[in-house]
Design a protein around this motif. Structure first.
Motif, PDB file in Angstrom:
ATOM      1  N   HIS A  97       0.775  -1.231   0.052  1.00 31.64           N
ATOM      2  CA  HIS A  97      -0.116   0.295   0.293  1.00 31.64           C
ATOM      3  C   HIS A  97       1.030   1.262   0.020  1.00 31.64           C
ATOM      4  CE1 HIS A  97      -1.708  -3.371   2.435  1.00 31.64           C
ATOM      5  NE2 HIS A  97      -3.125  -2.900   1.864  1.00 31.64           N
TER       6      HIS A  97
ATOM      7  N   SER B 157       2.712   5.384   3.459  1.00 35.19           N
ATOM      8  CA  SER B 157       1.647   6.251   3.719  1.00 35.19           C
ATOM      9  C   SER B 157       0.374   4.812   4.002  1.00 35.19           C
ATOM     10  CB  SER B 157       0.571   7.088   3.078  1.00 35.19           C
ATOM     11  OG  SER B 157       0.413   7.140   1.898  1.00 35.19           O
TER      12      SER B 157
ATOM     13  N   ARG C 135       8.582   0.730  -3.405  1.00 39.18           N
ATOM     14  CA  ARG C 135       8.384   1.690  -2.155  1.00 39.18           C
ATOM     15  C   ARG C 135       9.465   2.136  -1.644  1.00 39.18           C
ATOM     16  NH1 ARG C 135       2.228   0.912  -4.570  1.00 39.18           N
ATOM     17  NH2 ARG C 135       2.713   3.257  -3.712  1.00 39.18           N
TER      18      ARG C 135
ATOM     19  N   GLU D 271      10.856   4.785  -1.875  1.00 43.81           N
ATOM     20  CA  GLU D 271      10.238   5.790  -1.844  1.00 43.81           C
ATOM     21  C   GLU D 271       9.846   6.109  -0.680  1.00 43.81           C
ATOM     22  OE1 GLU D 271       5.149   6.723  -3.022  1.00 43.81           O
ATOM     23  OE2 GLU D 271       6.470   5.219  -3.421  1.00 43.81           O
TER      24      GLU D 271
ATOM     25  N   GLU E  27      12.530  14.074   5.521  1.00 46.66           N
ATOM     26  CA  GLU E  27      12.295  15.561   5.654  1.00 46.66           C
ATOM     27  C   GLU E  27      10.988  15.008   5.845  1.00 46.66           C
ATOM     28  OE1 GLU E  27      11.755  18.544   2.399  1.00 46.66           O
ATOM     29  OE2 GLU E  27      11.301  17.376   1.207  1.00 46.66           O
TER      30      GLU E  27
ATOM     31  N   HIS F  70       6.592  15.147   7.808  1.00 50.54           N
ATOM     32  CA  HIS F  70       6.760  14.929   9.059  1.00 50.54           C
ATOM     33  C   HIS F  70       7.678  15.468  10.028  1.00 50.54           C
ATOM     34  CE1 HIS F  70       5.164  11.293   7.542  1.00 50.54           C
ATOM     35  NE2 HIS F  70       5.969  10.752   7.553  1.00 50.54           N
TER      36      HIS F  70
ATOM     37  N   SER G 153       1.660  15.159   3.921  1.00 51.31           N
ATOM     38  CA  SER G 153       0.711  13.927   4.603  1.00 51.31           C
ATOM     39  C   SER G 153       0.028  14.502   5.876  1.00 51.31           C
ATOM     40  CB  SER G 153       1.225  13.105   4.885  1.00 51.31           C
ATOM     41  OG  SER G 153       2.693  13.453   6.244  1.00 51.31           O
TER      42      SER G 153
ATOM     43  N   ARG H  18       8.006  22.057   0.215  1.00 52.71           N
ATOM     44  CA  ARG H  18       7.164  21.257   0.498  1.00 52.71           C
ATOM     45  C   ARG H  18       6.023  21.060  -0.688  1.00 52.71           C
ATOM     46  NH1 ARG H  18       7.028  20.915   6.623  1.00 52.71           N
ATOM     47  NH2 ARG H  18       7.203  18.460   5.445  1.00 52.71           N
TER      48      ARG H  18
ATOM     49  N   GLU I 174       7.553  18.826  -3.335  1.00 50.62           N
ATOM     50  CA  GLU I 174       7.899  17.458  -1.960  1.00 50.62           C
ATOM     51  C   GLU I 174       6.195  16.735  -2.806  1.00 50.62           C
ATOM     52  OE1 GLU I 174       8.000  15.585   1.866  1.00 50.62           O
ATOM     53  OE2 GLU I 174       8.233  17.649   1.937  1.00 50.62           O
TER      54      GLU I 174
ATOM     55  N   PRO J 238       3.282  11.250  -8.514  1.00 54.20           N
ATOM     56  CA  PRO J 238       2.635  10.734  -9.728  1.00 54.20           C
ATOM     57  C   PRO J 238       2.027   8.698  -9.391  1.00 54.20           C
ATOM     58  CG  PRO J 238       4.314  11.820  -9.849  1.00 54.20           C
ATOM     59  CD  PRO J 238       3.471  12.308  -8.719  1.00 54.20           C
ATOM     60  N   GLU J 239       3.035   8.633  -8.100  1.00 53.16           N
ATOM     61  CA  GLU J 239       2.485   6.946  -7.917  1.00 53.16           C
ATOM     62  C   GLU J 239       2.311   6.711  -6.392  1.00 53.16           C
ATOM     63  OE1 GLU J 239       6.161   4.702  -7.512  1.00 53.16           O
ATOM     64  OE2 GLU J 239       7.192   6.560  -6.585  1.00 53.16           O
ATOM     65  N   ASP J 240       1.952   7.793  -5.377  1.00 57.05           N
ATOM     66  CA  ASP J 240       1.461   7.760  -3.914  1.00 57.05           C
ATOM     67  C   ASP J 240       0.349   7.310  -4.484  1.00 57.05           C
ATOM     68  OD1 ASP J 240       3.426   8.243  -2.697  1.00 57.05           O
ATOM     69  OD2 ASP J 240       1.858   9.883  -1.379  1.00 57.05           O
ATOM     70  N   HIS J 241      -0.325   6.412  -3.751  1.00 52.85           N
ATOM     71  CA  HIS J 241      -2.079   5.999  -2.686  1.00 52.85           C
ATOM     72  C   HIS J 241      -2.093   5.105  -4.253  1.00 52.85           C
ATOM     73  CE1 HIS J 241      -1.459   8.983  -0.294  1.00 52.85           C
ATOM     74  NE2 HIS J 241      -1.047  10.125  -1.317  1.00 52.85           N
TER      75      HIS J 241
ATOM     76  N   SER K 180       3.680  17.663 -16.479  1.00 50.55           N
ATOM     77  CA  SER K 180       5.444  17.926 -16.187  1.00 50.55           C
ATOM     78  C   SER K 180       6.171  18.046 -17.151  1.00 50.55           C
ATOM     79  CB  SER K 180       5.601  16.846 -15.042  1.00 50.55           C
ATOM     80  OG  SER K 180       7.028  16.360 -15.012  1.00 50.55           O
TER      81      SER K 180
ATOM     82  N   PHE L 224      15.563  18.262  -0.629  1.00 53.68           N
ATOM     83  CA  PHE L 224      15.295  17.501   0.064  1.00 53.68           C
ATOM     84  C   PHE L 224      16.404  16.720   0.890  1.00 53.68           C
ATOM     85  CE2 PHE L 224      11.692  16.512  -2.055  1.00 53.68           C
ATOM     86  CZ  PHE L 224      10.864  15.136  -2.147  1.00 53.68           C
TER      87      PHE L 224
END
Lengths: 255, 255
Positions: free
Chosen positions: A34, A37, A113, A116, A123, A125, B37, B113, B116, B122-125, B149, B227
């Motif tokens: 998942h 996150s 992942r 990632e 940085e 959180h 997040s 941020r 970030e 693009p690939e999160d979640h 992009s 970063f």
DNA sequence: TATTAAAGTGAACACCGTTAGCTAACTAAT
DNA sequence: ATTAGTTAGCTAACGGTGTTCACTTTAATA
């Protein structure tokens, strides 16, 4: 009975270590499924077969757990890289540096992942602050994750230093193609910063500069590929090889 | 009374647009304060002065909101970059490309941020899937964020194409320093992929290759700096300049 | 065996994203 | 002007999250 006469870890300590490993394994499995996150403390607890509150006997918080996992992942990357390098003999510095790049890419792409999590962590959180505090407490100048990242870079930097030593001792050394004029300030900073990477001796400034340039390029390549932003997507291997060739050219080496 | 005789947006539509802007502004403020997040739908609702459920009249989900915000941020980056480029005259292609790099860096670093969020998106979640679906629905080959992009990259790529046109028409053109041997497969892919970036005409393969290499290098630089992984941290400006110099060298330009 | 520290539990707290059903307000057409 | 239809907003709830606290069980030790 179970007294600790042998000096080894007690039964309890073994159990604890095993539980911790189980927790981390579950966390990683969720990371894989998942994404960063999507890691849930309660889901881990369910997975391990324990209450969520029980996990706090092992980790201060979810963030702390993620940070430890992150360090473990770095260790894995480092171990993998080192193994790949050791496939070439100790004198084959060039091959070993190529192996470093290759292993880095390989690991990052097959563990997207995880990668990632690793690069988004420093940085994300308030973890950075936590990291920094933990680092200072241990007397280190950097947070543990940055330290690991540098340990990884050092694998390549050290190899470069050794390569320079040999080539310079047996016949003049190879002059890099070109070095732009740099101010004394930047020169000093490059030397300082890279005293940490290129642990070695008196490698010339041009080499350090080329090393940092190359390090940036490899980082760009790996991040782009891992995040799906690399313009090339089919002949990636060959593209990497051509990039390596170009970087070697910066060191005055024709391969 | 409030009939839409003028053809302009109705009162309702204006109100709606205003609310949407307010929501996005609040989201961005939270992004700034707590990172990607740390954006909470309920907190946004609280901020805007409305119930959490009400936000679903404006966005399908939190992810959808973040995606739209992300697109807005790309638009901002693109606008800023374009403005920076237009500070140089249209013929000064080299200066304009430098301005592109500089503006990119500037924006990414002063909006860490936001940046970030943009690159981790693009690939999160499962957002990628959502993006892809939305893209396909609109008949586009890519998800909207990847499209943005590429629009950004095209600003630089197009400039390069124009630069080539001019230099080649008025005296032979500048031969790049070196191009490694590339297989027909990679050659074809580079041409294909970069037909999207370098919208231009028949720029030679060596230029395309150098462009992609440079694009990777700049990406690496910006990501590392944003970063906090850039080896150089004090004389960053000069380091960038030296990197730009080296990349220009790849195009056979001494500057 | 009695003591003590660790591991684990269950309930609670304060959040979170999301959905369903309802009400009030506004728009548009009769 | 009245009516019908749409839109924005509400409340309440569901299931999920990280975290804490007081309490109990378990296991090692003296």
């Amino acid at each position: 009975m179970t007294s600790n006469t042998a000096g080894g870890p007690s039964r309890r300590e073994r159990m604890r270590a095993e539980t911790i490993a189980e927790i981390k394994a579950s966390a990683r499995s969720q990371l894989l499924q998942h994404g960063p996150s999507g890691i849930s403390l309660r889901a881990i607890a369910r997975d391990v077969g324990v209450t969520a509150a029980a996990l706090y006997r092992y980790f201060d918080s979810l963030d702390a757990l993620l940070m430890e996992l992150c360090c473990d992942l770095y260790d894995e990357l480092i171990a993998e890289t080192r193994k790949a390098m050791d496939a070439s003999p100790p004198e084959a510095h060039l091959e070993r540096m190529k192996a470093w790049i290759w292993a880095f890419r390989e690991w990052a792409v097959t563990n997207r992942r995880e990668f990632e999590l690793m690069i988004s962590f420093p940085e994300d959180h308030n973890a950075m602050a936590m990291c920094a505090r933990a680092g200072e407490a241990a007397g280190l100048p950097f947070d543990p994750i940055t330290a690991k990242s540098m340990e990884h870079a050092q694998l390549c930097g050290g190899e470069l230093a050794k390569f320079y030593e040999e080539t310079s001792s047996q016949g003049g050394g190879i002059p890099p193609v070109q070095l732009p004029e740099l101010s004394p300030g930047l020169t000093a900073e490059l030397r300082d910063r890279c005293a940490l990477f290129v642990v070695g001796e008196t490698v010339p400034l041009a080499w350090i500069f080329s090393f940092v340039s190359g390090w940036v390029r490899v980082f760009g390549l790996v991040v782009m590929e891992a995040f799906g932003n690399l313009p090339v997507q089919e002949h990636v291997d060959e593209f990497y090889k051509s990039q390596i060739l170009m970087m070697m050219h910066d060191f005055g080496i024709e391969g």
